[in-house]
Motif scaffolding. Sequence first.
Motif, PDB file in Angstrom:
ATOM      1  N   UNK A  55      50.124  -9.165  59.349  1.00  0.00           N
ATOM      2  CA  UNK A  55      49.043 -10.022  59.123  1.00  0.00           C
ATOM      3  C   UNK A  55      47.788  -9.239  58.365  1.00  0.00           C
ATOM      4  N   UNK A  56      47.326  -8.133  58.760  1.00  0.00           N
ATOM      5  CA  UNK A  56      46.150  -7.408  57.962  1.00  0.00           C
ATOM      6  C   UNK A  56      46.617  -7.091  56.337  1.00  0.00           C
ATOM      7  N   UNK A  57      47.819  -6.889  56.240  1.00  0.00           N
ATOM      8  CA  UNK A  57      48.272  -6.503  55.043  1.00  0.00           C
ATOM      9  C   UNK A  57      48.759  -7.559  54.150  1.00  0.00           C
ATOM     10  N   UNK A  58      48.617  -8.789  54.631  1.00  0.00           N
ATOM     11  CA  UNK A  58      49.359 -10.002  53.944  1.00  0.00           C
ATOM     12  C   UNK A  58      49.054 -10.020  52.151  1.00  0.00           C
ATOM     13  N   UNK A  59      47.758  -9.775  52.002  1.00  0.00           N
ATOM     14  CA  UNK A  59      47.395  -9.852  50.561  1.00  0.00           C
ATOM     15  C   UNK A  59      48.062  -8.881  49.719  1.00  0.00           C
ATOM     16  N   UNK A  60      48.086  -7.610  50.352  1.00  0.00           N
ATOM     17  CA  UNK A  60      48.538  -6.676  49.514  1.00  0.00           C
ATOM     18  C   UNK A  60      50.148  -7.114  49.637  1.00  0.00           C
ATOM     19  N   UNK A  61      50.790  -7.505  50.465  1.00  0.00           N
ATOM     20  CA  UNK A  61      52.287  -7.842  50.776  1.00  0.00           C
ATOM     21  C   UNK A  61      52.468  -8.814  49.307  1.00  0.00           C
ATOM     22  N   UNK A  66      54.502 -10.606  44.270  1.00  0.00           N
ATOM     23  CA  UNK A  66      54.441 -10.940  42.976  1.00  0.00           C
ATOM     24  C   UNK A  66      54.937 -10.224  41.813  1.00  0.00           C
ATOM     25  N   UNK A  67      54.396  -8.842  41.868  1.00  0.00           N
ATOM     26  CA  UNK A  67      54.865  -7.895  40.971  1.00  0.00           C
ATOM     27  C   UNK A  67      56.465  -7.875  40.882  1.00  0.00           C
ATOM     28  N   UNK A  68      57.444  -7.682  41.742  1.00  0.00           N
ATOM     29  CA  UNK A  68      58.529  -7.650  41.866  1.00  0.00           C
ATOM     30  C   UNK A  68      59.238  -8.908  41.264  1.00  0.00           C
ATOM     31  N   UNK A  69      58.482 -10.078  41.630  1.00  0.00           N
ATOM     32  CA  UNK A  69      59.237 -11.377  41.101  1.00  0.00           C
ATOM     33  C   UNK A  69      58.849 -11.509  39.529  1.00  0.00           C
TER      34      UNK A  69
END
Length: 243
Positions: A55-61, A66-69
Amino acid sequence: MITEPLHQITVGKWVVNVVRKDIKNLHLGVYPPDGRLRVAAPLTVTDDAIRLLVVSKLAWIKKQVAQFQGQQRQSKRQYVSGESHYLKGQRYLLNVIYHNAAPKVIIRNKTYIDLYVRSGSSEEKRHEVMTEWYRQNLKEQIPVLVDKWQPVMGVEVRAWGIKQMKTKWGTCSIAAQRIWLNLNLAQKPEHCLEYIVVHEMVHLLERHHNEQFTAYMDKFMPPWRNYRDELNQFLLNHSDWSY
């Protein structure tokens, strides 16, 4: 190292693969091609603690996914004339030439890869010839890089190998002092191959991707983050993955 079997937990819409090991800290990774989540956790850490981390890393995830897609993916290669193929980061056009002699591959005019195969050669055979050619290219580069970095880093690589890998650019067997490199690195720029060689050799000094590992990378190869990001920006083929 003690390791428990992999299991999964759910955090909102995210499915997280969790593997518990005899380690000190949590490690979160996002893997291509579609943003698979994996957490390596100490044996005593609870699922709730892992959920809090995610949850704390959701923005980074979300940014990583998005980069992979957003990366364009090449279609599966059929090894026919006119296809684009890469060597050391350079793009070439494949030119298939049929002849009655042993297969071979030749770079021509810095533009073409001439693939010589026998008449009626199958797609599988053409793939096999190209794969072996890529392997030989890496076999010429890797010993030079290992010999360059061993005295600089103060480590010894007792053995190295090349193989197809789906989730990593390289791996290191610390006990055997052996490094493995992904065959697809033959297609990438030479400095990207060198970065992966150094990365795996640093594991002979530090097993984990922790602050000490980062400090070693900063010391030996200050631009390593740029090389890592460059690897992640390349077109992915059907067997290429990020690292």
